[in-house]
Design an enzyme around this catalytic site. Structure first.
Site, PDB file in Angstrom:
ATOM      1  N   LEU A   7       0.848  -1.256   0.121  1.00  0.00           N
ATOM      2  CA  LEU A   7      -0.004  -0.062   0.041  1.00  0.00           C
ATOM      3  C   LEU A   7       0.714   1.196  -0.035  1.00  0.00           C
ATOM      4  CD1 LEU A   7      -2.613  -0.963   2.717  1.00  0.00           C
ATOM      5  CD2 LEU A   7      -2.970  -1.096   0.259  1.00  0.00           C
ATOM      6  N   LYS A  51      -8.101   6.648   9.524  1.00  0.00           N
ATOM      7  CA  LYS A  51      -6.528   6.446  10.088  1.00  0.00           C
ATOM      8  C   LYS A  51      -6.332   6.671  11.394  1.00  0.00           C
ATOM      9  CE  LYS A  51      -2.127   6.264   9.410  1.00  0.00           C
ATOM     10  NZ  LYS A  51      -1.769   5.546  10.649  1.00  0.00           N
ATOM     11  N   ARG A  53       6.162  -3.060  15.679  1.00  0.00           N
ATOM     12  CA  ARG A  53       6.668  -3.399  14.355  1.00  0.00           C
ATOM     13  C   ARG A  53       8.242  -3.500  13.824  1.00  0.00           C
ATOM     14  NH1 ARG A  53       3.211  -1.063   9.979  1.00  0.00           N
ATOM     15  NH2 ARG A  53       3.208   0.622  11.089  1.00  0.00           N
TER      16      ARG A  53
END
Length: 181
Positions: A1, A32, A53
């Site tokens: 994306l 978002k 992450r």
């Protein structure tokens, strides 16, 4: 994306997607949430660990602080193994309150809610994290977790909610790109 910043970029993305499938396209549009992406692991429905992450391959273990976030259940509604991701964030109100506390203690103010949330999750002391009113929305299931009945993002959101995980209720499904825009 990729990020898009204009209607024309969205339409270009749509044209690329249309070439990949003959299926009817549907779009689930979600807000978002600008926070810190966290992956939470459940085993037999029990909270086991939480990771950032990191660099995309190796994340930082933040289990000790993430389990203090009230909106993250320590036990799911089903005894299943699950890897789920979402955004840890601070609401604007909580961010303002945190900066008021910082100011009253002559401590540096946080620049924005995202940085404050990320810094709070990375605290060594879980009591500091717990005091900062962090919140979390879940929106992603690991591919290995996906079951046959889960085929769309809307299915994922409904499944997450049924398991007792908090989702952002402000989402909507559309059939046409003009409605998405």
């Amino acid at each position: 994306l990729s990020d898009v910043f204009s209607d024309s970029e969205i339409r270009q993305w749509y044209e690329r997607i249309k070439k990949l499938t003959q299926d009817k396209l549907e779009f689930v549009c979600e807000l978002k949430i600008d926070g810190l992406n966290i992956t939470v692991q459940y085993e037999k429905g029990i909270f086991v660990s939480a990771l950032t992450r990191g660099d995309g391959k190796v994340g930082e273990d933040v289990t000790h602080t993430v389990k203090t976030i009230e909106s993250i259940p320590l036990r799911l509604n089903e005894k299943i193994n699950l890897e789920v991701s979402g955004e840890v964030y601070l609401s604007k109100k909580s961010f303002e309150e945190l900066n008021e506390t910082q100011k009253s203690q002559n401590l540096p103010l946080f620049a924005n809610p995202r940085n404050a949330a990320a810094g709070s999750v990375r605290q060594l002391d879980p009591q500091v994290s717990a005091s900062r009113k962090l919140d979390m929305f879940f929106y992603h299931l690991d591919r290995n977790t996906l079951q046959d009945h889960i085929k769309t993002q809307e299915d994922i959101l409904k499944t997450l909610k049924s398991l007792g995980l908090k989702i952002c209720e402000y989402y909507k499904k559309f059939d046409e790109i003009d409605d998405v825009i």
